[in-house]
Design an enzyme around this catalytic site. Structure first.
Site, mmCIF file in Angstrom:
data_model
loop_
_atom_site.group_PDB
_atom_site.id
_atom_site.type_symbol
_atom_site.label_atom_id
_atom_site.label_comp_id
_atom_site.label_asym_id
_atom_site.label_seq_id
_atom_site.Cartn_x
_atom_site.Cartn_y
_atom_site.Cartn_z
ATOM 1 N N ASP A 61 -2.719 9.331 -3.730
ATOM 2 C CA ASP A 61 -2.458 9.096 -2.157
ATOM 3 C C ASP A 61 -3.637 7.948 -2.202
ATOM 4 O O ASP A 61 -4.541 8.193 -1.846
ATOM 5 C CB ASP A 61 -3.001 9.744 -0.085
ATOM 6 C CG ASP A 61 -1.523 10.062 0.778
ATOM 7 O OD1 ASP A 61 -0.780 8.590 1.319
ATOM 8 O OD2 ASP A 61 -0.690 10.904 0.749
ATOM 9 N N ASP A 110 0.507 4.872 1.054
ATOM 10 C CA ASP A 110 0.024 4.861 2.857
ATOM 11 C C ASP A 110 0.954 3.482 3.298
ATOM 12 O O ASP A 110 0.282 2.852 2.311
ATOM 13 C CB ASP A 110 -0.438 5.114 3.318
ATOM 14 C CG ASP A 110 -1.333 5.548 4.373
ATOM 15 O OD1 ASP A 110 -0.263 7.105 4.497
ATOM 16 O OD2 ASP A 110 -1.453 5.125 4.871
ATOM 17 N N GLU A 158 5.866 4.914 0.394
ATOM 18 C CA GLU A 158 5.689 5.723 1.989
ATOM 19 C C GLU A 158 6.395 4.403 2.854
ATOM 20 O O GLU A 158 5.495 3.967 2.855
ATOM 21 C CB GLU A 158 4.710 6.799 2.529
ATOM 22 C CG GLU A 158 5.239 6.784 4.014
ATOM 23 C CD GLU A 158 4.379 6.549 5.528
ATOM 24 O OE1 GLU A 158 4.707 7.572 6.321
ATOM 25 O OE2 GLU A 158 2.915 6.679 4.793
ATOM 26 N N HIS A 194 3.780 16.195 6.474
ATOM 27 C CA HIS A 194 2.573 16.407 7.051
ATOM 28 C C HIS A 194 3.011 15.748 8.111
ATOM 29 O O HIS A 194 2.568 16.113 9.114
ATOM 30 C CB HIS A 194 1.484 15.999 6.515
ATOM 31 C CG HIS A 194 1.031 14.787 6.404
ATOM 32 N ND1 HIS A 194 2.039 13.973 4.925
ATOM 33 C CD2 HIS A 194 0.329 13.633 6.539
ATOM 34 C CE1 HIS A 194 2.098 12.825 4.874
ATOM 35 N NE2 HIS A 194 1.138 12.212 6.264
ATOM 36 N N ASP A 195 3.912 14.766 8.647
ATOM 37 C CA ASP A 195 4.046 13.936 9.701
ATOM 38 C C ASP A 195 5.370 14.159 10.442
ATOM 39 O O ASP A 195 5.953 13.831 11.683
ATOM 40 C CB ASP A 195 4.513 12.528 9.057
ATOM 41 C CG ASP A 195 3.305 11.746 9.133
ATOM 42 O OD1 ASP A 195 2.145 12.442 9.339
ATOM 43 O OD2 ASP A 195 3.124 10.835 8.288
HETATM 44 C C1 NOJ Z 1 1.352 7.967 7.036
HETATM 45 C C2 NOJ Z 1 0.857 8.617 7.096
HETATM 46 O O1 NOJ Z 1 1.516 9.636 6.181
HETATM 47 C C3 NOJ Z 1 0.163 9.430 8.401
HETATM 48 O O2 NOJ Z 1 -0.259 10.595 8.181
HETATM 49 C C4 NOJ Z 1 -1.014 8.559 8.764
HETATM 50 O O3 NOJ Z 1 -1.971 9.222 9.885
HETATM 51 C C5 NOJ Z 1 -0.786 7.490 8.772
HETATM 52 N N1 NOJ Z 1 0.248 7.169 7.601
HETATM 53 C C6 NOJ Z 1 -2.147 6.298 8.183
HETATM 54 O O4 NOJ Z 1 -2.499 6.287 7.427
#
Ligand code: NOJ
Ligand code: CA
Length: 521
Positions: A104, A207, A269, A329-330
């Site tokens: 990441d 990210d 992402e 994970h989000d």
């Molecule tokens: C995206 C990540 O997947 C998430 O888990 C995170 O809270 C935010 N970006 C900030 O880095």
């Protein structure tokens, strides 16, 4: 055979290091734990999952305000997760098994405990002051109307007592945004790229790639958009704190840098569910691929999925492949959003579309969300982060107390039980991945959706060598589909009880919530 780059046909597996496997009994997953389970992911035989690449969520030193997405040292491993030597073993072990490793890359912000920020906040004249985004307040409040992405964090600005100015944070106040317009910051970030490539990684998951730059004049978001914390579609107006053109410039620079080191992968992402904006981020000289965000936002509806897949396919650059994930994970897990049988149909869809499938750990078991009684995460994402369920007792993850309690489904959604059950979700995943690996149509072929009755999604995948049809029944009742003429061979079904055999394309029977894969000719 094709000479395409490895990533074009890769199946990616996302590991959330804290939750995958704990090697020392402290209840927190770690890098050695991952090393101990590499054979589960790919041991070269049909008994393992057979994935091609691992994406590791952050394992760098971090105060864990956002569970690792707040980094206090870009070039080390958090002691809770191990050491750089452990990471080296992980890369070596993965490579020996033919798996790539992607890490990441969080460039938008650091932790507020990162030495860069400690310096930056120490005085207005500190040489690193401009490494972050500082501004004077307006009318006793923040400099403008930008909001943090997280509901609970309010505005995107926090006033710092020492100097009386505000600093920008697109996420929590513990995650100050870097000023990527500053050449020194750019140089420091470039060093991070080089560092991890030297450690042998095969690419990066970027990210929030759409947030790397904000309006240089810090203009207010226009009123109709001011209340939105994330990207919001508007016919004429744009948000000033995300999706700015300079992001592409930095991403292109990173792409060049990476290409100079060999055949790597940049997976973006870009949380923009507006496909016409998303497509600018991947393909050509941008990132290789990006998550198709709208894909995981769909309700359980065949037309909705067909619509979103076709829309992106139509808009994307011709060589560009999206990445399809069902969970991360989000976001809540597939089983929790759609249901257990639906999740099997969704898995067949993900592995047979044109793009890179990305499996979040535990999805192969059909794990459900299990939010703990006491929330730990700032944005209520604990439920989808419960530890990997290796055995019904929780053994396999840890000998101690897991950092988050296991799910109520641990008796069934675990590796030990599902490994031995031919019809399990785990064995369906293994079959789908194995089939994909051997199929040029699924790996490299084109995609075309076909008209079909309500609540079914039917598409063709074709390469010079083979033609496949995928037929998915989203409805909870059986249906008979007319897909064409002639015979086809039923190769795979989400219903483990259904055996392979010949069917006529004039009438293909599908069970309730069943997906099938057919070989034509
Ligand atoms: C995206 C990540 O997947 C998430 O888990 C995170 O809270 C935010 N970006 C900030 O880095
Ligand atoms: Ca541990």
């Amino acid at each position: 055979m094709t000479t395409e780059h490895w990533w074009r046909s890769a199946v990616i597996y996302q590991i959330y290091p804290r939750s995958f496997a704990d090697s020392n009994g402290d209840g927190i997953g770690d890098l050695r734990g991952i090393v101990e389970h590499l054979d589960y992911l790919n041991d070269g035989t049909s008994r393992s999952l057979g994935v091609d690449a691992l994406w590791l969520s952050p394992f760098y030193p971090s105060p864990q305000a956002d569970f690792g997405y707040d980094i206090s040292d870009y070039q080390a491993v958090d002691p809770a997760y191990g050491t750089l030597a452990d990471f080296e073993k992980l890369v070596e072990g993965a490579h020996q098994r033919g798996m790539r490793v992607i890490v990441d890359l969080v460039m938008n912000h650091t932790s507020d405990r990162h030495p860069w920020f400690l310096e930056s906040r120490s005085s207005r004249s500190n040489p690193k002051r401009d490494w972050y985004v500082w501004a004077d307040g307006r009318d006793g409040g923040p400099p403008n109307n930008w909001l943090s992405s997280f509901e609970r964090c309010g505005p995107a600005w926090t006033r710092d007592e020492t100097t009386g100015q505000f600093y920008l944070h697109s996420f929590t106040p513990q995650q100050p945004d870097l000023n990527l317009r500053n050449p020194q910051v750019r140089a420091a970030i470039r060093e991070v790229w080089g560092f991890w490539l030297k450690q042998g990684v095969d690419g990066f998951r970027i990210d929030v790639a759409h947030r790397l730059f904000k309006d240089g004049q810090l203009r207010d978001n226009p009123e109709p958009l001011a209340a939105y914390r994330r990207y919001h579609r508007h016919p004429e107006l744009r948000q000033y704190n995300l999706d700015q053109p300079e992001s592409h410039e930095l991403l292109r620079e990173l792409r060049c840098f990476l290409d100079g080191h060999g055949p790597g992968l940049l997976l973006g992402e870009v949380p923009i569910s507006d496909d016409s904006r998303l497509v600018e981020y991947f393909g050509a000289d941008g990132m290789h691929t990006a998550f198709h965000i709208a894909f995981w936002e769909q309700p359980w509806d065949a037309a909705a999925f067909r619509g979103t897949v076709d829309r992106l396919s139509g808009l994307a650059r011709p060589d560009a492949l999206p990445t399809y994930a069902l969970a991360t994970h989000d976001i809540p897990r597939t089983v929790s959003r759609y249901g257990l049988r639906q999740a099997r149909v969704a898995a067949m869809m993900m592995f047979t579309l044109r793009g890179l499938p990305c499996v979040y750990y535990g999805e192969e078991l059909g794990m459900a969300d299990s939010p703990p009684e006491r929330a730990l995460d700032v944005d209520d994402r604990d439920g989808q982060r419960v530890p990997m369920q290796w055995e019904p007792t929780g053994a396999g993850f840890t000998t101690g107390t897991p950092w988050l309690p296991f799910g109520h489904d641990i008796g069934t959604a675990n590796v030990l039980v599902q490994d031995a059950a031919p019809g399990s979700s785990l064995n369906l995943y293994r079959r789908l991945i194995r089939y994909r690996r051997a199929s040029t149509a699924l790996r490299f072929g084109d995609y075309e959706s076909l008209d079909s009755p309500a609540q079914t999604f039917v598409y063709r995948r074709r390469s010079p060598e083979e033609e496949l049809l995928v037929a998915l029944n989203f409805a909870d009742r059986p249906i008979v589909l007319a897909i064409g003429e002639g015979p086809a061979r039923l190769e795979l079904s989400t219903d483990a009880a259904r055996s392979a055999g010949t069917v006529s394309l004039r009438s293909v029977p599908l069970g309730a919530l069943e997906g099938v894969l057919l070989r034509v000719g």
